[in-house]
Motif scaffolding. Structure first.
Motif, PDB file in Angstrom:
ATOM      1  N   GLY B  33     -14.461  -3.642 -10.572  1.00  0.00           N
ATOM      2  CA  GLY B  33     -13.820  -4.743 -11.301  1.00  0.00           C
ATOM      3  C   GLY B  33     -14.837  -5.709 -11.900  1.00  0.00           C
ATOM      4  N   GLN B  35     -16.038  -8.427 -10.588  1.00  0.00           N
ATOM      5  CA  GLN B  35     -15.828  -9.862 -10.354  1.00  0.00           C
ATOM      6  C   GLN B  35     -16.894 -10.469  -9.436  1.00  0.00           C
ATOM      7  OE1 GLN B  35     -13.230 -11.507 -12.276  1.00  0.00           O
ATOM      8  NE2 GLN B  35     -13.868  -9.564 -13.161  1.00  0.00           N
ATOM      9  N   ASP B 102      -8.949 -16.791  -7.684  1.00  0.00           N
ATOM     10  CA  ASP B 102      -7.738 -17.170  -8.412  1.00  0.00           C
ATOM     11  C   ASP B 102      -7.055 -15.923  -8.967  1.00  0.00           C
ATOM     12  OD1 ASP B 102      -9.225 -16.466 -10.811  1.00  0.00           O
ATOM     13  OD2 ASP B 102     -10.247 -18.374 -10.537  1.00  0.00           O
ATOM     14  N   ALA B 103      -5.899 -16.130  -9.615  1.00  0.00           N
ATOM     15  CA  ALA B 103      -5.101 -14.994 -10.087  1.00  0.00           C
ATOM     16  C   ALA B 103      -5.913 -14.082 -11.015  1.00  0.00           C
ATOM     17  CB  ALA B 103      -3.855 -15.512 -10.814  1.00  0.00           C
ATOM     18  N   GLN B 104      -6.744 -14.697 -11.879  1.00  0.00           N
ATOM     19  CA  GLN B 104      -7.497 -13.891 -12.830  1.00  0.00           C
ATOM     20  C   GLN B 104      -8.484 -12.955 -12.121  1.00  0.00           C
ATOM     21  OE1 GLN B 104      -6.795 -17.216 -13.084  1.00  0.00           O
ATOM     22  NE2 GLN B 104      -7.339 -18.009 -15.097  1.00  0.00           N
ATOM     23  N   VAL B 105      -9.192 -13.497 -11.141  1.00  0.00           N
ATOM     24  CA  VAL B 105     -10.172 -12.693 -10.399  1.00  0.00           C
ATOM     25  C   VAL B 105      -9.452 -11.647  -9.541  1.00  0.00           C
ATOM     26  CG1 VAL B 105     -11.941 -12.787  -8.585  1.00  0.00           C
ATOM     27  CG2 VAL B 105     -11.951 -14.477 -10.437  1.00  0.00           C
ATOM     28  N   ALA B 107      -6.769 -10.145 -10.154  1.00  0.00           N
ATOM     29  CA  ALA B 107      -6.231  -9.061 -10.991  1.00  0.00           C
ATOM     30  C   ALA B 107      -7.280  -7.978 -11.254  1.00  0.00           C
ATOM     31  CB  ALA B 107      -5.722  -9.624 -12.316  1.00  0.00           C
ATOM     32  N   ARG B 108      -8.556  -8.332 -11.186  1.00  0.00           N
ATOM     33  CA  ARG B 108      -9.626  -7.376 -11.530  1.00  0.00           C
ATOM     34  C   ARG B 108     -10.444  -6.926 -10.330  1.00  0.00           C
ATOM     35  NH1 ARG B 108      -9.696  -4.717 -16.207  1.00  0.00           N
ATOM     36  NH2 ARG B 108     -11.886  -4.347 -15.740  1.00  0.00           N
ATOM     37  N   PRO B 190     -10.845 -21.293  -7.577  1.00  0.00           N
ATOM     38  CA  PRO B 190     -11.890 -20.356  -7.999  1.00  0.00           C
ATOM     39  C   PRO B 190     -13.209 -20.483  -7.237  1.00  0.00           C
ATOM     40  CG  PRO B 190     -11.627 -22.112  -9.618  1.00  0.00           C
ATOM     41  CD  PRO B 190     -10.559 -22.315  -8.600  1.00  0.00           C
TER      42      PRO B 190
END
Lengths: 163, 298
Positions: B33, B35, B102-105, B107-108, B190
């Motif tokens: 991912g 991240q 957070d949601a963005q991290v 997700a990946r 985050p």
């Protein structure tokens, strides 16, 4: 894509419905691809360290931080940026609600806030305040104190449900 | 900020990826991912010659939560694990998956990436050590399974050999009458956590501790575990005095660094309070209550 590549590599990313093919350095970040290669400067670079969320875009349905992805990772994918929100009938309900509820002051974080909210409402059309706060946790705003942003997301959710 | 230049490869199969990593040698890194890896590359903490993108390799996204043997593919994302059957069966898994960044991290980012990076602040290494998990690795010489305690050698250093990849995380379903909790504290969603604590307790008669697993994160180069601290609880009544003694025993083994997330003294105080809370939640969950856990932030 060829198995081994040394220099520039071809990528095709569908951005706001438009397939875009470019030859790029593998280290090019997705946010730079959008801003420099495509001229879509609505996606902002804030902290550049995966913290602030100003660079948030939608990648294959998920909100992601485009400063923490290589453009090559998005090869073959669909990206939606803030420029993709506005339709023929005008502003997207989220944009309209941010405007009406003063969900922004300087506007720097706004593209990221909008895209995170878009992903949230696609998943849950009627989120509570707690869920909105959680889902926007990765988006930092230094002006508004967040209250109006949350109100705007709730208002947009209502508008979208009534559509 | 840009990573230093590298060559990019996207092999189609796991076999191709392993062969490529083995051939490219020391300078190559797998990319899932990204991240954890992307921030490391952008800060130039690492400058690999080659990135081998394994994110699209099929067969490593599964989250098998039924039965006694739980298996999670290395490429399963935090977000998918958070809403999986594994998370609803074992709340400690949900605590961990929902508390990461957070949601963005989420997700990946992937569980395999978190474990392979072995950042002392990553959540999965600490939580998985609480569950006595195993790490399945595949390399040019076939598959081997490494116990999680042996997998982490040092900060950012694992037992992975050249050409080897983490393919799956495995753990045994904890027995009935036991419960776990994973708690952390961070300044914002985050941010990396300042301190994390994982506790898993097996109960007899609802109050006596049968078995204890206690692990601290962000408190040293590797997850901190202490048999002595666990023995402060095993066979004993789970009252506050005994829990406090166990907390003091494990925190005395920790070595949290003073940094932007807080002084060592602040982190020790935080570890103590997180420990007491996590233990309380673990006990209530072992008794069948539904209690919220996870990472706290302002």
């Amino acid at each position: 894509m060829s198995e081994t590549t040394t220099g520039r590599v071809p990528v095709t990313i569908t951005v706001n419905g438009q397939p875009c093919t470019r030859e790029i350095e593998p280290r090019l970040l997705l946010v730079e691809f959008l801003r420099r290669e495509l001229g879509l400067t609505g996606t902002h670079i804030g902290c550049d360290t995966s913290f602030c969320g100003a660079c948030t875009v939608i990648l294959d349905g998920d909100a992601v931080k485009s400063c923490t992805l290589l453009a090559v990772q998005a090869d073959g994918s669909e990206v939606i940026t803030v420029e993709g929100l506005e339709g023929e009938e005008g502003l997207h309900p989220l944009q309209q609600a941010f405007s009406e509820h003063h969900g922004l002051q300087c506007g720097y974080c706004t593209p990221g806030m909008l895209m995170s909210s878009l992903a949230l409402l696609a998943e849950n059309p009627d989120p509570g305040i707690e869920e909105i706060r959680k889902r926007l946790g990765g988006n930092v705003c230094r002006c508004t104190g967040y209250q109006n942003i949350i109100r705007a997301v709730q208002a947009a959710a209502r508008a979208l449900r009534e559509e | 900020m840009y990573p230093a230049p590298f060559r990019y490869h996207r092999p189609a199969t796991l076999e191709d990826a392993m062969a490529l990593l083995a051939r490219l040698g020391d300078g190559a890194r797998p990319l899932a991912g990204g991240q954890s890896l992307l921030p490391i590359l952008k800060l130039r903490m690492d400058e690999p010659t080659d990135l081998v993108d394994i994110a699209r390799i099929p067969g490593m996204r599964h989250i098998d939560g039924q039965g006694e043997s739980i298996r999670i593919g290395a490429l399963a994302t935090h977000a998918r694990i958070a809403v999986s059957e594994v998370a609803s069966r074992f709340p400690i898994v949900q605590d961990c998956a929902t508390g990461i960044a957070d949601a963005q991290v989420r997700a990946r980012g992937t569980i395999g990436g978190s474990v392979s990076t072995a950042d002392p602040s990553c959540d999965w290494p600490t939580m998985l050590q609480v569950l006595d998990a195993e790490v399945a690795c595949r390399g040019p010489r076939g598959e081997r399974v490494v116990g999680i305690r042996d997998f982490f050698r040092d900060a950012y250093t694992t037992a992975l050999e050249e050409g080897e990849l983490v393919t799956e995380i495995r753990f045994r379903a904890p027995p009935a009458g036991s419960g776990g909790a994973y708690l952390g504290f961070k300044k914002a969603a985050p941010a990396y956590p300042a301190a994390t604590v994982g506790v898993h307790l097996g109960l007899a008669d609802g109050q006596v501790c049968r078995q204890a697993r206690l692990v601290l994160g962000c408190a040293g180069p590797r997850p901190v575990q202490s048999r002595e601290a666990e023995q402060e609880l095993e066979g004993k009544d789970l009252n506050r005095d005994n829990l406090r003694r166990a907390a003091e025993a494990i925190i005395s083994c920790s070595d949290p660094p003073s940094d932007s997330r807080g002084s060592a003294a602040f982190k020790r105080t935080m570890l103590h309070s997180l420990f007491m809370r996590a233990a309380e939640i673990a006990i209530r969950r072992a008794r069948g209550e539904t209690v919220k856990g996870g990472t706290l932030y302002v």
